[in-house]
Design a protein around this motif. Structure first.
Motif, PDB file in Angstrom:
ATOM      1  N   ILE A 129       0.841  -1.200   0.000  1.00 40.28           N
ATOM      2  CA  ILE A 129       0.000   0.000   0.000  1.00 40.28           C
ATOM      3  C   ILE A 129       0.873   1.245   0.000  1.00 40.28           C
ATOM      4  CG2 ILE A 129      -1.669   1.333   1.362  1.00 40.28           C
ATOM      5  CD1 ILE A 129      -2.769  -1.381   2.374  1.00 40.28           C
ATOM      6  N   LEU A 130       1.914   1.230   0.851  1.00 39.95           N
ATOM      7  CA  LEU A 130       2.826   2.360   0.935  1.00 39.95           C
ATOM      8  C   LEU A 130       3.566   2.578  -0.371  1.00 39.95           C
ATOM      9  CD1 LEU A 130       4.402   4.548   2.489  1.00 39.95           C
ATOM     10  CD2 LEU A 130       6.009   2.741   3.180  1.00 39.95           C
ATOM     11  N   SER A 131       4.106   1.517  -0.945  1.00 35.81           N
ATOM     12  CA  SER A 131       4.909   1.674  -2.165  1.00 35.81           C
ATOM     13  C   SER A 131       4.085   2.258  -3.303  1.00 35.81           C
ATOM     14  CB  SER A 131       5.529   0.327  -2.572  1.00 35.81           C
ATOM     15  OG  SER A 131       4.531  -0.611  -2.921  1.00 35.81           O
ATOM     16  N   ASP A 132       2.831   1.817  -3.428  1.00 31.04           N
ATOM     17  CA  ASP A 132       1.964   2.341  -4.488  1.00 31.04           C
ATOM     18  C   ASP A 132       1.698   3.835  -4.285  1.00 31.04           C
ATOM     19  OD1 ASP A 132       1.817  -0.117  -5.685  1.00 31.04           O
ATOM     20  OD2 ASP A 132      -0.159  -0.631  -4.870  1.00 31.04           O
ATOM     21  N   ALA A 133       1.373   4.197  -3.041  1.00 29.67           N
ATOM     22  CA  ALA A 133       1.034   5.591  -2.753  1.00 29.67           C
ATOM     23  C   ALA A 133       2.263   6.497  -2.807  1.00 29.67           C
ATOM     24  CB  ALA A 133       0.366   5.691  -1.383  1.00 29.67           C
ATOM     25  N   ASN A 171      -2.289   8.978   3.721  1.00 29.26           N
ATOM     26  CA  ASN A 171      -3.585   9.631   3.908  1.00 29.26           C
ATOM     27  C   ASN A 171      -4.264   9.962   2.583  1.00 29.26           C
ATOM     28  OD1 ASN A 171      -4.204  10.400   6.963  1.00 29.26           O
ATOM     29  ND2 ASN A 171      -1.991  10.535   6.674  1.00 29.26           N
ATOM     30  N   SER A 172      -3.709   9.459   1.487  1.00 27.14           N
ATOM     31  CA  SER A 172      -4.361   9.627   0.195  1.00 27.14           C
ATOM     32  C   SER A 172      -5.627   8.766   0.164  1.00 27.14           C
ATOM     33  CB  SER A 172      -3.423   9.205  -0.934  1.00 27.14           C
ATOM     34  OG  SER A 172      -3.168   7.810  -0.887  1.00 27.14           O
ATOM     35  N   PRO A 173      -6.639   9.134  -0.601  1.00 24.54           N
ATOM     36  CA  PRO A 173      -7.888   8.357  -0.644  1.00 24.54           C
ATOM     37  C   PRO A 173      -7.664   6.881  -0.989  1.00 24.54           C
ATOM     38  CG  PRO A 173      -8.200  10.475  -1.721  1.00 24.54           C
ATOM     39  CD  PRO A 173      -6.730  10.368  -1.428  1.00 24.54           C
ATOM     40  N   GLU A 174      -6.739   6.609  -1.917  1.00 25.78           N
ATOM     41  CA  GLU A 174      -6.497   5.219  -2.315  1.00 25.78           C
ATOM     42  C   GLU A 174      -5.893   4.412  -1.172  1.00 25.78           C
ATOM     43  OE1 GLU A 174      -6.354   7.991  -5.750  1.00 25.78           O
ATOM     44  OE2 GLU A 174      -5.296   7.882  -3.827  1.00 25.78           O
ATOM     45  N   ALA A 175      -4.931   5.004  -0.449  1.00 26.70           N
ATOM     46  CA  ALA A 175      -4.293   4.296   0.653  1.00 26.70           C
ATOM     47  C   ALA A 175      -5.257   4.103   1.822  1.00 26.70           C
ATOM     48  CB  ALA A 175      -3.053   5.046   1.118  1.00 26.70           C
ATOM     49  N   VAL A 176      -6.048   5.132   2.119  1.00 28.31           N
ATOM     50  CA  VAL A 176      -7.032   5.026   3.208  1.00 28.31           C
ATOM     51  C   VAL A 176      -8.019   3.897   2.923  1.00 28.31           C
ATOM     52  CG1 VAL A 176      -8.959   6.195   4.345  1.00 28.31           C
ATOM     53  CG2 VAL A 176      -6.841   7.443   3.913  1.00 28.31           C
ATOM     54  N   GLU A 177      -8.466   3.804   1.685  1.00 33.15           N
ATOM     55  CA  GLU A 177      -9.405   2.741   1.312  1.00 33.15           C
ATOM     56  C   GLU A 177      -8.752   1.367   1.408  1.00 33.15           C
ATOM     57  OE1 GLU A 177     -12.099   1.344  -2.555  1.00 33.15           O
ATOM     58  OE2 GLU A 177     -11.108   3.304  -2.551  1.00 33.15           O
ATOM     59  N   LYS A 202      -5.941   2.024   9.883  1.00 35.03           N
ATOM     60  CA  LYS A 202      -6.111   3.452   9.628  1.00 35.03           C
ATOM     61  C   LYS A 202      -4.742   4.098   9.504  1.00 35.03           C
ATOM     62  CE  LYS A 202     -10.395   3.780  12.344  1.00 35.03           C
ATOM     63  NZ  LYS A 202     -11.048   4.414  13.520  1.00 35.03           N
ATOM     64  N   PRO A 203      -4.637   5.171   8.689  1.00 32.82           N
ATOM     65  CA  PRO A 203      -3.341   5.842   8.535  1.00 32.82           C
ATOM     66  C   PRO A 203      -2.999   6.690   9.749  1.00 32.82           C
ATOM     67  CG  PRO A 203      -5.023   7.042   7.337  1.00 32.82           C
ATOM     68  CD  PRO A 203      -5.686   5.790   7.856  1.00 32.82           C
TER      69      PRO A 203
END
Length: 312
Positions: A48-52, A272-278, A286-287
């Motif tokens: 998730i982190l690497s993508d964001a 905290n980007s919408p994609e990562a939060v989802e 939660k972030p």
């Protein structure tokens, strides 16, 4: 040139390396080193982190899994990496436990791996099996005083064992610990009625709950979004006993403060980007928005807790 101007110029020259590091960073592919095998909770959060983060930095981010020796393989790898911010450790709550209790490590984790950013948190949930009458926290406390209850753990001073100690201390009860090679084995015995209690993060307990285990309480400040009907330990009358599972980033000793700040700022933005939060919500997490200093204080506080619970 006045004396003041000379001093100012000298200070500027001294600051240049750090400033240049921050301005040029990241200048190449960033590697996130993960101490777990592919597919686990740590690994999922790394992805998730690497993508964001790749979107924030417009740079290649790769995840490299280096399991082994309870995390020591990855810890050592990152501790010995060039301190320029291009090799980052993604650890978890177990980092604080190992920093507190593992005297076999060849170096001091807190010295060699500065705390940079908390990625996010997940609730820890206490579950009971299908073959006992424990359905509420009151049942658990009452039966703990009337009979011998068994709690699973994946080894002495493992995360599951220390989390179970935390709960026992909060409730003022005592359980007998049964050790397993893996959490999966413990869940099998929980569902089979051979142990009574299992304490783990919500993502780690999802399969057990879906198979019939009863979630009794979560240890965080708020109810879990995935388990909204399950009360918190604080709600049950134990407001000073809260605990969450977390994931965080660490860099090698000697990394410039400007780079540490840059990693923290980018990480907070990314997670905290919408994609990562989802994506985090799907695994019950939660972030976080902690600064590097706040994250360091959190880890330091937990180290004291684990040392106390382990009697060290």
């Amino acid at each position: 040139m006045t004396k003041f101007a000379k001093v100012a110029a000298l200070c500027g020259l001294i600051a240049l390396p750090g400033l240049a590091a921050a301005q040029d960073y990241p200048s190449d592919t960033v590697t996130i080193v993960n101490p777990s095998s592919p597919g686990g909770g740590n690994d999922l959060v790394s992805r998730i982190l690497s993508d964001a983060l790749s979107k924030v930095w417009d740079q290649n981010i790769v995840v490299e899994n280096k399991p082994g020796a309870g995390g020591a393989v990855s810890y050592g790898y990152v501790a010995n990496a060039t301190p320029d911010g291009h090799t980052i450790l993604e650890g978890s709550m177990t980092f604080a436990m190992q920093a507190a209790l593992n005297t076999d490590l060849p170096f001091d984790l807190m010295e060699k791996l500065p705390r940079v950013a908390m990625l996010g948190t997940s609730d820890i949930v206490v579950v009971t099996g299908t073959r006992n009458p424990i359905k509420t926290l009151d049942d658990l406390v009452r039966l703990s005083g009337e009979t011998e209850l068994f709690v699973g753990a994946t080894g002495a001073e493992s995360a599951s064992e220390l989390n179970a100690r935390f709960v026992q201390e909060a409730l003022g009860v005592t359980w007998k610990t049964v050790t397993y090679k893996s959490g999966a084995e413990a869940v099998v015995d929980l569902l089979g009625g051979r142990i009574d209690v299992w304490v783990a993060s919500v993502p780690s307990n999802t399969a057990a709950i879906e198979s019939g285990a009863t979630p009794i309480m979560v240890l965080g400040d708020e109810r879990s979004d995935l388990l909204p009907e399950v009360p918190t330990l604080a709600e049950a009358g134990y407001p000073d006993s809260t605990l969450s599972f977390w994931w965080g980033l660490f860099l090698p000793q000697g990394t410039p403060e400007t780079v540490i700040d840059a990693v923290n700022e980018a990480t907070v933005t990314a997670m905290n980007s919408p994609e990562a939060v989802e994506a985090l919500a799907r695994i019950g997490a939660k972030p976080s928005s902690m600064t590097a200093k706040e994250f360091d204080q959190q880890v330091t506080k937990e180290i004291a807790t684990w040392k106390r619970l382990a009697g060290k």
